[in-house]
Design an enzyme around this catalytic site. Structure first.
Site, PDB file in Angstrom:
ATOM      1  N   GLU A  77     -59.039  -5.181 -28.288  1.00  0.00           N
ATOM      2  CA  GLU A  77     -59.980  -4.242 -27.656  1.00  0.00           C
ATOM      3  C   GLU A  77     -59.181  -3.250 -26.825  1.00  0.00           C
ATOM      4  OE1 GLU A  77     -62.895  -6.499 -25.487  1.00  0.00           O
ATOM      5  OE2 GLU A  77     -63.643  -7.445 -27.326  1.00  0.00           O
ATOM      6  N   PRO A  78     -59.835  -2.184 -26.396  1.00  0.00           N
ATOM      7  CA  PRO A  78     -59.104  -1.196 -25.591  1.00  0.00           C
ATOM      8  C   PRO A  78     -58.400  -1.830 -24.390  1.00  0.00           C
ATOM      9  CG  PRO A  78     -61.240  -0.318 -26.246  1.00  0.00           C
ATOM     10  CD  PRO A  78     -61.203  -1.732 -26.730  1.00  0.00           C
ATOM     11  N   THR A 131     -57.170  -2.859 -38.799  1.00  0.00           N
ATOM     12  CA  THR A 131     -56.616  -2.512 -40.112  1.00  0.00           C
ATOM     13  C   THR A 131     -57.688  -2.729 -41.171  1.00  0.00           C
ATOM     14  OG1 THR A 131     -54.472  -3.283 -39.364  1.00  0.00           O
ATOM     15  CG2 THR A 131     -54.754  -3.070 -41.746  1.00  0.00           C
ATOM     16  N   ASP A 142     -51.294 -17.117 -37.046  1.00  0.00           N
ATOM     17  CA  ASP A 142     -50.120 -17.889 -37.504  1.00  0.00           C
ATOM     18  C   ASP A 142     -49.813 -17.538 -38.958  1.00  0.00           C
ATOM     19  OD1 ASP A 142     -49.846 -19.181 -35.082  1.00  0.00           O
ATOM     20  OD2 ASP A 142     -50.845 -21.036 -35.722  1.00  0.00           O
ATOM     21  N   ARG A 152     -48.795 -13.791 -39.360  1.00  0.00           N
ATOM     22  CA  ARG A 152     -47.442 -13.420 -38.924  1.00  0.00           C
ATOM     23  C   ARG A 152     -46.405 -13.692 -40.019  1.00  0.00           C
ATOM     24  NH1 ARG A 152     -48.922 -15.534 -32.794  1.00  0.00           N
ATOM     25  NH2 ARG A 152     -49.986 -13.597 -32.247  1.00  0.00           N
ATOM     26  N   GLU A 176     -50.103  -7.782 -34.850  1.00  0.00           N
ATOM     27  CA  GLU A 176     -50.232  -9.245 -35.022  1.00  0.00           C
ATOM     28  C   GLU A 176     -49.384  -9.997 -33.992  1.00  0.00           C
ATOM     29  OE1 GLU A 176     -51.006 -10.944 -38.729  1.00  0.00           O
ATOM     30  OE2 GLU A 176     -51.733  -9.082 -39.624  1.00  0.00           O
TER      31      GLU A 176
HETATM   32  N1  CAA Z   1     -53.394 -22.425 -33.191  1.00  0.00           N
HETATM   33  C1  CAA Z   1     -54.432 -23.128 -32.677  1.00  0.00           C
HETATM   34  N2  CAA Z   1     -54.722 -23.134 -31.355  1.00  0.00           N
HETATM   35  C2  CAA Z   1     -53.957 -22.376 -30.545  1.00  0.00           C
HETATM   36  C3  CAA Z   1     -52.870 -21.631 -31.012  1.00  0.00           C
HETATM   37  C4  CAA Z   1     -52.601 -21.683 -32.399  1.00  0.00           C
HETATM   38  N3  CAA Z   1     -51.569 -20.986 -32.926  1.00  0.00           N
HETATM   39  N4  CAA Z   1     -52.296 -20.988 -29.984  1.00  0.00           N
HETATM   40  C5  CAA Z   1     -52.979 -21.340 -28.882  1.00  0.00           C
HETATM   41  N5  CAA Z   1     -53.989 -22.188 -29.223  1.00  0.00           N
HETATM   42  C6  CAA Z   1     -54.924 -22.846 -28.316  1.00  0.00           C
HETATM   43  C7  CAA Z   1     -54.130 -23.562 -27.233  1.00  0.00           C
HETATM   44  O1  CAA Z   1     -53.772 -24.862 -27.663  1.00  0.00           O
HETATM   45  C8  CAA Z   1     -55.104 -23.578 -26.096  1.00  0.00           C
HETATM   46  O2  CAA Z   1     -56.015 -24.648 -26.268  1.00  0.00           O
HETATM   47  P1  CAA Z   1     -56.355 -25.633 -25.031  1.00  0.00           P
HETATM   48  O3  CAA Z   1     -56.840 -24.717 -23.953  1.00  0.00           O
HETATM   49  O4  CAA Z   1     -57.393 -26.537 -25.604  1.00  0.00           O
HETATM   50  O5  CAA Z   1     -55.065 -26.288 -24.696  1.00  0.00           O
HETATM   51  C9  CAA Z   1     -55.874 -22.290 -26.248  1.00  0.00           C
HETATM   52  O6  CAA Z   1     -55.686 -21.884 -27.602  1.00  0.00           O
HETATM   53  C10 CAA Z   1     -55.392 -21.205 -25.317  1.00  0.00           C
HETATM   54  O7  CAA Z   1     -54.015 -20.991 -25.568  1.00  0.00           O
HETATM   55  P2  CAA Z   1     -53.059 -20.347 -24.483  1.00  0.00           P
HETATM   56  O8  CAA Z   1     -53.256 -21.060 -23.170  1.00  0.00           O
HETATM   57  O9  CAA Z   1     -51.684 -20.330 -25.054  1.00  0.00           O
HETATM   58  O10 CAA Z   1     -53.677 -18.881 -24.338  1.00  0.00           O
HETATM   59  P3  CAA Z   1     -53.105 -17.580 -23.623  1.00  0.00           P
HETATM   60  O11 CAA Z   1     -54.246 -16.835 -23.023  1.00  0.00           O
HETATM   61  O12 CAA Z   1     -51.955 -17.944 -22.726  1.00  0.00           O
HETATM   62  O13 CAA Z   1     -52.613 -16.658 -24.843  1.00  0.00           O
HETATM   63  C11 CAA Z   1     -51.130 -15.779 -26.510  1.00  0.00           C
HETATM   64  C12 CAA Z   1     -51.690 -17.006 -25.763  1.00  0.00           C
HETATM   65  C13 CAA Z   1     -50.076 -16.394 -27.424  1.00  0.00           C
HETATM   66  C14 CAA Z   1     -50.510 -14.767 -25.592  1.00  0.00           C
HETATM   67  C15 CAA Z   1     -52.270 -15.131 -27.363  1.00  0.00           C
HETATM   68  O14 CAA Z   1     -53.200 -14.469 -26.519  1.00  0.00           O
HETATM   69  C16 CAA Z   1     -51.729 -14.136 -28.386  1.00  0.00           C
HETATM   70  O15 CAA Z   1     -51.267 -14.517 -29.455  1.00  0.00           O
HETATM   71  N6  CAA Z   1     -51.814 -12.827 -28.110  1.00  0.00           N
HETATM   72  C17 CAA Z   1     -51.489 -11.803 -29.089  1.00  0.00           C
HETATM   73  C18 CAA Z   1     -52.718 -11.452 -29.891  1.00  0.00           C
HETATM   74  C19 CAA Z   1     -52.385 -10.747 -31.169  1.00  0.00           C
HETATM   75  O16 CAA Z   1     -51.483 -11.125 -31.899  1.00  0.00           O
HETATM   76  N7  CAA Z   1     -53.161  -9.707 -31.473  1.00  0.00           N
HETATM   77  C20 CAA Z   1     -53.009  -8.998 -32.689  1.00  0.00           C
HETATM   78  C21 CAA Z   1     -54.370  -8.601 -33.176  1.00  0.00           C
HETATM   79  S1  CAA Z   1     -54.530  -8.204 -34.871  1.00  0.00           S
HETATM   80  C22 CAA Z   1     -53.741  -6.729 -35.125  1.00  0.00           C
HETATM   81  O17 CAA Z   1     -52.669  -6.561 -34.686  1.00  0.00           O
HETATM   82  C23 CAA Z   1     -54.369  -5.653 -35.951  1.00  0.00           C
HETATM   83  C24 CAA Z   1     -54.727  -6.037 -37.310  1.00  0.00           C
HETATM   84  O18 CAA Z   1     -55.636  -5.447 -37.901  1.00  0.00           O
HETATM   85  C25 CAA Z   1     -53.981  -7.032 -38.019  1.00  0.00           C
END
Ligand code: CAA
Length: 384
Positions: free
Chosen positions: A126-127, A157, A240, A243, A363
């Protein structure tokens, strides 16, 4: 340990390579210039079944494993990174979450179309919530048999052409952060869904990236993916897989840049011989090859872990991080080998360089990949 591809994988890779060279290579420059990959190009891939790589054959897909899927994405990216990301997003963060988390009714209803003709998009960012996906503000409020969605999504995308959108929205209060998100399958044309104009991007210009506005958009509860509150886990799990796909896209782009740099270094003469005889150039080529082969190994391992059903979050992040940084480095060096010619649009390396840059951002930016890797190794231990 066997590093060889299977006969089937070689056959698939070679067939895609041939198709891409014949059908797409002549147009990749024009797609970049015009900022659009035509639907006919997607249709060519759809005809080969490549919109259904992650969809099991029961629902009309090819049911490829992750290793085979990465080979296809890599081959498409060697010709057009824009087309490759359209297919990668559709397969990995679009169709696959429905395979993984959908009910049988949802799979039967949505997957055959996605496997054969319809594009899917992933709407998480989101923004005001990009890297911090848990901070997203779009709301989904239950109203009878529907949810009513309000908010704005960006960096979507395939947004302009998709038939389906996976939309992540908040069903819990703001304080619930990652625990209060849910995922929804939204159809194109739904009342209250407005598509913005495509972003004017630096690279991957042929793939469309749009803003979505959701205004009192009603989605039947039967189109919620997973349970209420499962949204963040679904998004992270989808990413996952996504990526690994971005890593394969990066590998394709850097391989193309490398091949052209090698050829140019062998043909271009300076100081009384080909550039390739000069040690400064040889060192560049050697370093490019090292990074390409290292990327390939990281991708194969992440994909293999996924295929055998073992955890692969850390490895997917390592593959994506390494691949994207290697791609920006290799494409940068390819321009250096070409000199001034590499800086003009007549040569593909100029496009590769621009295309590669976003791979360190979308991503999950490189900083986020490092965070994921560090958290994983501190929690589960160092891999040996
Ligand atoms: N699989 C399953 N569960 C997961 C997980 C995974 N890979 N990663 C985290 N979780 C779970 C955790 O276990 C946790 O669960 P519990 O609370 O029950 O323990 C919960 O999710 C929260 O995890 P975190 O505490 O790690 O959360 P966080 O707020 O600290 O954020 C982060 C983690 C890795 C920074 C995440 O926010 C992130 O990946 N951010 C980047 C987002 C991203 O990649 N955006 C791209 C969007 S798509 C795009 O680019 C455009 C397009 O069109 C493709």
């Amino acid at each position: 340990m066997n590093f060889d591809l299977t006969d089937d994988q070689i056959q698939i890779r070679d067939a895609v390579r041939e198709k891409c060279a014949a059908e797409f290579a002549p147009h990749a420059l024009e797609w970049d210039r015009d900022g659009e990959v035509p639907r006919t190009a997607v249709a060519v891939l759809a005809d080969q079944g490549f919109l259904g790589m992650t969809v099991p054959d029961t629902y009309g897909g090819l049911g490829y494993d992750s290793r085979t899927t990465t080979l296809v994405i890599e081959e498409i990216a060697r010709v057009s990174a824009a087309l490759a990301i359209m297919v990668a997003v559709h397969n990995s963060v679009g169709a696959y979450p429905i395979v993984q988390f959908g009910t049988e009714e949802q799979r039967k209803r949505f997957l055959p179309g996605l496997a054969s003709k319809d594009l899917c998009a992933f709407s998480l960012s989101e923004p005001d919530a990009g890297s911090d996906a848990g901070a997203l503000a779009t709301t989904a409020v239950r109203d009878g048999d529907d949810y009513v969605l309000n908010g704005s999504k960006n960096w979507v995308t395939n947004g302009q052409h998709a038939s389906l959108y996976l939309v992540f929205a908040r069903t819990g209060d703001r304080a619930s952060r990652t625990k209060g998100l849910s995922a929804f399958i939204v159809q194109r044309g739904a009342k209250g869904l407005t598509l913005g104009e495509p972003e004017d991007k630096m690279g991957i210009r042929g793939s469309d990236t749009v803003v979505l506005s959701l205004q009192d958009l009603r989605v039947p509860a039967s189109q919620r993916l997973g349970e209420e509150g499962d949204g963040f886990r679904i998004a992270m799990s989808a990413l996952d897989t996504g990526r690994i796909g971005v890593a394969a896209q990066a590998l394709g782009v850097m391989t193309a840049a490398f091949e052209q740099a090698v050829r140019y270094a062998q043909q271009r003469h300076a100081f009384g011989g080909p550039l390739a005889k000069i040690q400064a150039i040889q060192f560049k080529l050697a370093e490019m090859e090292r990074r390409i082969q290292s990327t390939r190994l990281l991708i194969r391992r992440a994909a293999w872990l996924k295929d055998v059903g073992r955890p692969f979050t850390r490895e997917a992040s390592m593959a994506k991080l390494y691949a994207s940084e290697a791609a920006t480095w290799v494409t940068h060096q390819a321009i250096q080998v070409f000199g001034g010619y590499g800086y003009v649009k007549d040569y593909d390396v100029e496009r590769y360089y621009r295309d590669a840059r976003v791979m360190e951002i979308y991503e999950g930016a490189s900083e986020i990949q490092r965070l994921v890797i560090a958290r994983s190794l501190l929690k589960d231990g160092v891999a040996v």
